[in-house]
Design a protein around this motif. Structure first.
Motif, PDB file in Angstrom:
ATOM      1  N   PHE A 285       0.999  -1.284   0.372  1.00  0.00           N
ATOM      2  CA  PHE A 285       0.108   0.044   0.125  1.00  0.00           C
ATOM      3  C   PHE A 285       0.679   0.782   0.128  1.00  0.00           C
ATOM      4  N   VAL A 286       2.342   1.118   0.202  1.00  0.00           N
ATOM      5  CA  VAL A 286       2.865   2.657   0.018  1.00  0.00           C
ATOM      6  C   VAL A 286       3.678   2.534  -1.042  1.00  0.00           C
ATOM      7  N   ASN A 287       4.184   1.225  -0.832  1.00  0.00           N
ATOM      8  CA  ASN A 287       5.166   0.842  -2.537  1.00  0.00           C
ATOM      9  C   ASN A 287       4.662   0.601  -3.675  1.00  0.00           C
ATOM     10  N   ASN A 288       2.815   0.079  -3.379  1.00  0.00           N
ATOM     11  CA  ASN A 288       2.458  -0.171  -4.217  1.00  0.00           C
ATOM     12  C   ASN A 288       2.944  -0.923  -5.972  1.00  0.00           C
ATOM     13  N   ARG A 289       2.827  -2.489  -4.998  1.00  0.00           N
ATOM     14  CA  ARG A 289       3.564  -3.728  -5.418  1.00  0.00           C
ATOM     15  C   ARG A 289       2.808  -4.694  -4.530  1.00  0.00           C
ATOM     16  N   TYR A 290       1.438  -4.113  -5.017  1.00  0.00           N
ATOM     17  CA  TYR A 290       0.456  -5.082  -4.342  1.00  0.00           C
ATOM     18  C   TYR A 290       0.803  -6.691  -5.117  1.00  0.00           C
ATOM     19  N   GLY A 291       1.019  -6.891  -6.050  1.00  0.00           N
ATOM     20  CA  GLY A 291       1.466  -8.600  -5.941  1.00  0.00           C
ATOM     21  C   GLY A 291       2.686  -9.158  -5.092  1.00  0.00           C
ATOM     22  N   ILE A 292       3.565  -8.180  -5.225  1.00  0.00           N
ATOM     23  CA  ILE A 292       5.186  -8.758  -3.980  1.00  0.00           C
ATOM     24  C   ILE A 292       4.749  -8.696  -2.961  1.00  0.00           C
ATOM     25  N   GLY A 293       3.483  -8.090  -2.885  1.00  0.00           N
ATOM     26  CA  GLY A 293       2.955  -8.250  -1.352  1.00  0.00           C
ATOM     27  C   GLY A 293       1.932  -8.936  -0.841  1.00  0.00           C
ATOM     28  N   GLU A 294       1.263  -9.399  -1.325  1.00  0.00           N
ATOM     29  CA  GLU A 294       0.448 -10.574  -1.259  1.00  0.00           C
ATOM     30  C   GLU A 294       1.485 -11.934  -1.691  1.00  0.00           C
ATOM     31  N   ALA A 295       2.224 -11.892  -2.294  1.00  0.00           N
ATOM     32  CA  ALA A 295       3.089 -12.946  -2.383  1.00  0.00           C
ATOM     33  C   ALA A 295       3.818 -13.032  -1.022  1.00  0.00           C
ATOM     34  N   LYS A 296       4.283 -12.205  -0.542  1.00  0.00           N
ATOM     35  CA  LYS A 296       4.986 -11.992   0.604  1.00  0.00           C
ATOM     36  C   LYS A 296       3.723 -12.717   2.407  1.00  0.00           C
ATOM     37  N   ALA A 297       2.488 -12.169   1.960  1.00  0.00           N
ATOM     38  CA  ALA A 297       1.618 -12.342   2.897  1.00  0.00           C
ATOM     39  C   ALA A 297       1.084 -14.000   2.636  1.00  0.00           C
ATOM     40  N   LEU A 298       0.724 -14.428   1.596  1.00  0.00           N
ATOM     41  CA  LEU A 298       1.195 -16.031   1.182  1.00  0.00           C
ATOM     42  C   LEU A 298       1.415 -16.754   1.818  1.00  0.00           C
ATOM     43  N   ILE A 299       3.445 -16.507   1.939  1.00  0.00           N
ATOM     44  CA  ILE A 299       4.551 -17.217   2.391  1.00  0.00           C
ATOM     45  C   ILE A 299       4.564 -16.903   3.984  1.00  0.00           C
ATOM     46  N   PHE A 300       3.916 -15.819   4.681  1.00  0.00           N
ATOM     47  CA  PHE A 300       3.885 -15.554   5.772  1.00  0.00           C
ATOM     48  C   PHE A 300       1.938 -16.317   6.374  1.00  0.00           C
ATOM     49  N   PHE A 301       1.574 -16.759   5.428  1.00  0.00           N
ATOM     50  CA  PHE A 301       0.020 -17.585   6.024  1.00  0.00           C
ATOM     51  C   PHE A 301       0.762 -18.712   6.064  1.00  0.00           C
ATOM     52  N   LEU A 302       1.488 -19.457   5.150  1.00  0.00           N
ATOM     53  CA  LEU A 302       1.660 -21.131   5.476  1.00  0.00           C
ATOM     54  C   LEU A 302       2.635 -20.945   6.444  1.00  0.00           C
ATOM     55  N   VAL A 303       3.412 -20.198   6.639  1.00  0.00           N
ATOM     56  CA  VAL A 303       4.279 -20.137   7.882  1.00  0.00           C
ATOM     57  C   VAL A 303       3.881 -19.940   9.060  1.00  0.00           C
ATOM     58  N   VAL A 304       2.392 -19.777   9.091  1.00  0.00           N
ATOM     59  CA  VAL A 304       1.903 -19.495  10.560  1.00  0.00           C
ATOM     60  C   VAL A 304       1.388 -20.370  10.567  1.00  0.00           C
ATOM     61  N   ALA A 305       0.460 -20.980   9.697  1.00  0.00           N
ATOM     62  CA  ALA A 305      -0.035 -22.033   9.886  1.00  0.00           C
ATOM     63  C   ALA A 305       0.594 -23.298   9.917  1.00  0.00           C
ATOM     64  N   ALA A 306       1.281 -23.093   9.434  1.00  0.00           N
ATOM     65  CA  ALA A 306       2.424 -24.619   9.713  1.00  0.00           C
ATOM     66  C   ALA A 306       2.938 -24.104  11.283  1.00  0.00           C
ATOM     67  N   ILE A 307       3.513 -23.420  12.138  1.00  0.00           N
ATOM     68  CA  ILE A 307       3.144 -23.061  13.326  1.00  0.00           C
ATOM     69  C   ILE A 307       2.388 -24.011  14.016  1.00  0.00           C
ATOM     70  N   THR A 308       1.047 -23.043  14.423  1.00  0.00           N
ATOM     71  CA  THR A 308       0.670 -23.410  14.729  1.00  0.00           C
ATOM     72  C   THR A 308      -0.289 -24.592  15.178  1.00  0.00           C
ATOM     73  N   VAL A 309      -0.005 -25.829  13.667  1.00  0.00           N
ATOM     74  CA  VAL A 309      -0.483 -26.653  13.620  1.00  0.00           C
ATOM     75  C   VAL A 309       0.427 -27.985  14.276  1.00  0.00           C
ATOM     76  N   ILE A 310       1.131 -27.528  14.404  1.00  0.00           N
ATOM     77  CA  ILE A 310       2.686 -28.074  15.174  1.00  0.00           C
ATOM     78  C   ILE A 310       2.998 -28.354  16.273  1.00  0.00           C
ATOM     79  N   GLN A 311       2.314 -26.978  16.440  1.00  0.00           N
ATOM     80  CA  GLN A 311       1.989 -26.220  18.175  1.00  0.00           C
ATOM     81  C   GLN A 311       1.272 -27.307  18.619  1.00  0.00           C
TER      82      GLN A 311
END
Length: 322
Positions: A285-311
């Protein structure tokens, strides 16, 4: 064979060939009952599912699609780039990698401190104190304050309040540049987050402590067990389900920290305290690179989901063992 016996055989055969009136009547009844149940289910669940789909599912899958594009979030030009965004994140985007490691470090520290402080406060309030109801309210009150407002309040405390206390007392701890240095700014975020989240965790532990059978505790004390032994061998196994819940909540909230990070330091100084959620927000929303931001968010979601499931799976096994 007599005529009477022949007549009985003819009547029985005719009776067997007649359709089952009760069975034929029960089929439409069962169908109408199932339709009624399905209608009630759709009536009660349908609006909630529709709202969930519009607010969560559709934006989620739309975001997954945009993670593979170069959309800037403004224009209508959307080009499919495949895995180029992910290659860029892991090879060229050093700030993303730094924010990711900083978030993991912060999450580990915040989980430990929040649970220790929350459990300690629950132990304190579980004692027969006259002021326990007042203390419960005081300890939980920071959780009711919004993260943005909380960050601005503590920004004033770190800059103005600590400076005044340091001048009056001469204590070096209050004279540190709390938000102007990388290390102290990191611990400033930790202090504010733990102060805000410990009260909520305290209530969960308090509810678990109140369900510990007191007769077992009294029997252990009569047998000569110390307070630490009672805590380790009786109390902790009894509150294991609460530990699972509190770890899950602190892991998810610590990884997703945004508002305190934004209002307290805004990622400064020089992006040294920029957590992953703030980095995603800045990218999209600041650099206006929404595609890259969504790619970061997707990686973020997968990491958090994996860690919480393991925990959750590990702590659930610990509950069974204990």
């Amino acid at each position: 064979m007599s005529n009477h016996s022949k007549l009985e055989k003819v009547n029985s055969a005719a009776f067997q060939n007649q359709p089952n009136v009760n069975a034929s009547r029960s089929v439409p009844f069962m169908k109408s009952k199932k339709v009624k149940k399905a209608g009630l289910f759709a009536l009660f669940v349908g609006p909630a599912f529709l709202a969930f789909a519009m607010i969560v599912l559709i934006p989620f899958f739309t975001g997954v699609y945009y993670a593979f594009t170069d959309w800037n979030g403004v224009t209508g030009n959307v080009s499919w780039v495949g895995l180029d965004n992910f290659k860029y994140l892991f090879t060229e985007d050093k700030q993303f990698q730094q924010s990711f490691m900083l978030t993991i470090k912060y999450t580990a520290v915040a989980i430990i401190l929040t649970n220790i402080v929350g459990f300690g406060l629950a132990l304190l309030i579980s004692q027969m104190l006259k002021t326990r109801n007042i203390l419960r309210t005081v300890f939980f009150l920071p959780n009711l304050i919004g993260g943005l407002l909380l960050g601005f309040i503590w920004q004033f405390i770190f800059i103005k309040g600590f400076e005044s206390i340091g001048k009056l007392t001469g204590i070096s701890l209050f004279q540190l540049p709390w938000l102007g240095d990388e290390q102290t700014a990191f611990w400033g975020i930790v202090i504010v987050s733990v102060w805000q989240g410990a009260g909520y965790i305290m209530l969960i532990y308090l509810a678990a402590l109140q369900n510990v059978p007191q007769d077992i505790v009294e029997a252990a004390k009569i047998d000569g067990a110390s307070r630490f032994q009672v805590l380790r061998h009786i109390t902790m196994p009894m509150v294991a389900p609460a530990v699972t819940i509190c770890l899950f909540l602190t892991i998810s909230s610590s990884f997703k920290i945004f508002d305190v990070n934004l209002s307290l330091t805004n990622g400064g100084p020089f992006k040294s305290t920029e957590m992953l959620a703030l980095n995603i927000y800045t990218e999209a929303f600041v650099n206006n690179r929404y595609g890259i931001g969504e790619a970061k968010a997707l990686i973020f979601f997968l990491v958090v989901a994996a860690i919480t499931v393991i925990q959750v799976s590990i702590t659930k096994k610990k509950e069974v063992e204990s």
